[in-house]
Design a protein around this motif. Structure first.
Motif, mmCIF file in Angstrom:
data_model
loop_
_atom_site.group_PDB
_atom_site.id
_atom_site.type_symbol
_atom_site.label_atom_id
_atom_site.label_comp_id
_atom_site.label_asym_id
_atom_site.label_seq_id
_atom_site.Cartn_x
_atom_site.Cartn_y
_atom_site.Cartn_z
ATOM 1 N N VAL A 149 0.862 -1.184 0.000
ATOM 2 C CA VAL A 149 0.000 0.000 0.000
ATOM 3 C C VAL A 149 0.899 1.235 0.000
ATOM 4 N N TRP A 150 0.683 2.124 -0.956
ATOM 5 C CA TRP A 150 1.474 3.349 -1.064
ATOM 6 C C TRP A 150 0.595 4.563 -0.773
ATOM 7 N N ALA A 151 1.088 5.440 0.068
ATOM 8 C CA ALA A 151 0.367 6.682 0.357
ATOM 9 C C ALA A 151 1.019 7.792 -0.463
ATOM 10 N N TRP A 152 0.232 8.487 -1.284
ATOM 11 C CA TRP A 152 0.752 9.598 -2.085
ATOM 12 C C TRP A 152 0.216 10.914 -1.548
ATOM 13 N N ASP A 153 1.066 11.947 -1.574
ATOM 14 C CA ASP A 153 0.632 13.250 -1.070
ATOM 15 C C ASP A 153 -0.518 13.817 -1.889
ATOM 16 N N THR A 154 -0.434 13.600 -3.201
ATOM 17 C CA THR A 154 -1.488 14.130 -4.072
ATOM 18 C C THR A 154 -1.815 13.103 -5.156
ATOM 19 N N GLU A 155 -2.999 13.271 -5.722
ATOM 20 C CA GLU A 155 -3.375 12.418 -6.849
ATOM 21 C C GLU A 155 -2.409 12.620 -8.006
ATOM 22 N N ASP A 156 -1.955 13.858 -8.192
ATOM 23 C CA ASP A 156 -1.024 14.133 -9.289
ATOM 24 C C ASP A 156 0.280 13.358 -9.125
ATOM 25 N N ASP A 157 0.764 13.242 -7.888
ATOM 26 C CA ASP A 157 1.990 12.478 -7.648
ATOM 27 C C ASP A 157 1.807 11.023 -8.087
ATOM 28 N N LEU A 158 0.647 10.466 -7.739
ATOM 29 C CA LEU A 158 0.376 9.080 -8.134
ATOM 30 C C LEU A 158 0.335 8.945 -9.650
ATOM 31 N N ARG A 159 -0.378 9.855 -10.308
ATOM 32 C CA ARG A 159 -0.501 9.770 -11.773
ATOM 33 C C ARG A 159 0.869 9.907 -12.432
ATOM 34 N N ALA A 160 1.690 10.792 -11.900
ATOM 35 C CA ALA A 160 3.029 10.974 -12.466
ATOM 36 C C ALA A 160 3.861 9.708 -12.272
ATOM 37 N N HIS A 161 3.713 9.089 -11.118
ATOM 38 C CA HIS A 161 4.448 7.854 -10.849
ATOM 39 C C HIS A 161 4.030 6.754 -11.823
ATOM 40 N N TRP A 162 2.744 6.632 -12.036
ATOM 41 C CA TRP A 162 2.252 5.635 -12.995
ATOM 42 C C TRP A 162 2.776 5.922 -14.398
ATOM 43 N N GLU A 163 2.743 7.195 -14.774
ATOM 44 C CA GLU A 163 3.199 7.563 -16.104
ATOM 45 C C GLU A 163 4.670 7.198 -16.292
ATOM 46 N N ALA A 164 5.442 7.338 -15.206
ATOM 47 C CA ALA A 164 6.884 7.111 -15.302
ATOM 48 C C ALA A 164 7.258 5.634 -15.235
ATOM 49 N N THR A 165 6.430 4.816 -14.599
ATOM 50 C CA THR A 165 6.851 3.435 -14.327
ATOM 51 C C THR A 165 6.020 2.373 -15.038
ATOM 52 N N LEU A 166 4.875 2.765 -15.594
ATOM 53 C CA LEU A 166 4.009 1.766 -16.222
ATOM 54 C C LEU A 166 3.764 2.107 -17.681
ATOM 55 N N GLY A 167 3.783 1.095 -18.521
ATOM 56 C CA GLY A 167 3.448 1.274 -19.929
ATOM 57 C C GLY A 167 1.950 1.454 -20.099
ATOM 58 N N PRO A 168 1.498 1.487 -21.345
ATOM 59 C CA PRO A 168 0.066 1.616 -21.605
ATOM 60 C C PRO A 168 -0.691 0.400 -21.067
ATOM 61 N N ASP A 169 -1.923 0.611 -20.660
ATOM 62 C CA ASP A 169 -2.710 -0.476 -20.096
ATOM 63 C C ASP A 169 -3.007 -1.529 -21.162
ATOM 64 N N ALA A 170 -2.799 -2.785 -20.796
ATOM 65 C CA ALA A 170 -2.966 -3.873 -21.760
ATOM 66 C C ALA A 170 -4.408 -4.035 -22.222
ATOM 67 N N LEU A 171 -5.333 -3.570 -21.405
ATOM 68 C CA LEU A 171 -6.747 -3.725 -21.762
ATOM 69 C C LEU A 171 -7.115 -2.928 -23.008
ATOM 70 N N THR A 172 -6.339 -1.879 -23.285
ATOM 71 C CA THR A 172 -6.671 -1.019 -24.431
ATOM 72 C C THR A 172 -5.496 -0.804 -25.384
ATOM 73 N N VAL A 173 -4.409 -1.556 -25.188
ATOM 74 C CA VAL A 173 -3.213 -1.291 -25.998
ATOM 75 C C VAL A 173 -3.484 -1.593 -27.477
ATOM 76 N N THR A 174 -2.968 -0.735 -28.339
ATOM 77 C CA THR A 174 -3.177 -0.928 -29.783
ATOM 78 C C THR A 174 -1.967 -1.616 -30.412
ATOM 79 N N GLY A 175 -2.171 -2.159 -31.605
ATOM 80 C CA GLY A 175 -1.086 -2.812 -32.322
ATOM 81 C C GLY A 175 0.100 -1.891 -32.553
#
Length: 284
Positions: free
Chosen positions: A128-154
């Motif tokens: 469980v990770w506690a983030w100071d702001t929602e923006d911090d979490l979104r930035a972390h996801w953007e930096a560490t995770l690729g596009p979601d496989a559920l919607t990834v295009t060819g």
DNA sequence: CTTATGACCTGATAGC
DNA sequence: TGCTATCAGGTCATAA
């Protein structure tokens, strides 16, 4: 599981209990990540209830790949986020008022209406990770995770596999390449796309990568519709098992006849993980 | 920089 | 019944 968590939106958190500190990562902890392992891990930072959404109204859920989040809004309008990773045995359970607390409930959020949300994880590969702001979490996801496989295009997947000199299954399991694929769905997607898991990713022609992207989307869509794959532990937020394990065409079926051609499915190790494939239907 | 390896945990199951 | 060995859906630090 994220969709099930939607049932708590609108509720207020009136108390948070951390029963095992080592599943928790707070701002200032090393790495902002999974650095709980190893003999000499630095002392974790202190946390406060408000870091864990105490006193906040739960306003939104989010997910990218295998990471899930609860967004809370404080009285003064600040949006904080709690991120949850499940590892192999983790789950998030909404407990009705007066329900028994399950074993291995490491973090529990008490809600104003009497329900509780529990992060439960026997093996503690999750966190469980506690983030100071929602923006911090979104930035972390953007930096560490690729596009979601559920919607990834060819085309997107093609670009991301083009420079990978490793087996395509290893690349699919790398969350920075594409987020949300684990050992089960990597094998299932390779099978349905007719691609050997040990095929070198960068050598796949673009039409085959497009087919792989389509297989990923279809498999994840179907699995979500069935409530996921329950091999042993997995349950949704209400405690119900999934049904997609019955839809697996290769995972867990080594030695059984291929559903397409009848040849015995091969089982071996690819990318350090148990893997199953059909040597006739899948090519490199 | 990219890729491979061992480590982190507990619990279920198989075999003796 | 009870012991030990093996295996599991994930991800990290570190080594190569």
């Amino acid at each position: 599981m994220r969709r099930g968590l939607g049932a708590v939106l609108g509720a207020r958190v009136v108390g948070v209990r951390v029963r095992r500190r080592d599943v928790l990562v707070v701002p200032g902890d090393p790495m902002g990540g999974w650095s709980r392992q190893g003999a000499e891990r630095p002392r974790p930072r202190r946390y406060t209830g408000s870091m864990l959404l105490d006193g906040h109204e739960l306003v939104e859920t989010a997910r990218r790949g295998k990471r899930m989040a609860l967004i809370g809004r404080s009285a003064d309008g600040e949006r904080r986020a709690i991120e949850i990773g499940l590892g192999m045995t983790g789950w998030v359970r909404i407990l009705p008022a007066r329900a028994h607390t399950p074993d291995h409930a490491h973090v529990i959020w008490k809600l104003g209406d009497g329900r509780r949300i529990a992060f439960v994880d026997a093996r503690r590969f999750g966190g469980v990770w506690a983030w100071d702001t929602e923006d911090d979490l979104r930035a972390h996801w953007e930096a560490t995770l690729g596009p979601d496989a559920l919607t990834v295009t060819g085309p997107t997947l093609r670009v991301r596999l083009a420079r990978a000199s490793r087996p395509v299954k290893a690349a699919l399991l790398d969350q920075r390449v594409v987020a949300g694929v684990g050992n089960i769905y990597a094998d299932e997607a390779c099978f349905r796309a007719g691609i050997l898991p040990q095929a070198i990713a960068s050598e796949l022609l673009s039409d085959r990568v497009a087919r792989l992207a389509g297989s990923l989307r279809a498999i994840l869509r179907d699995s979500i519709r069935e409530g996921g794959s329950t091999l042993r532990d997995f349950r949704d937020a209400e405690g119900a098992p999934g049904g997609y394990q019955h839809g697996h065409l290769v995972y867990g079926r080594g030695g059984e006849p291929c559903s397409a051609c009848g040849r015995a499915l091969e089982q071996g190790t690819v990318a350090q993980r148990t893997s199953v494939w059909c040597a006739s239907c899948q090519t490199g």
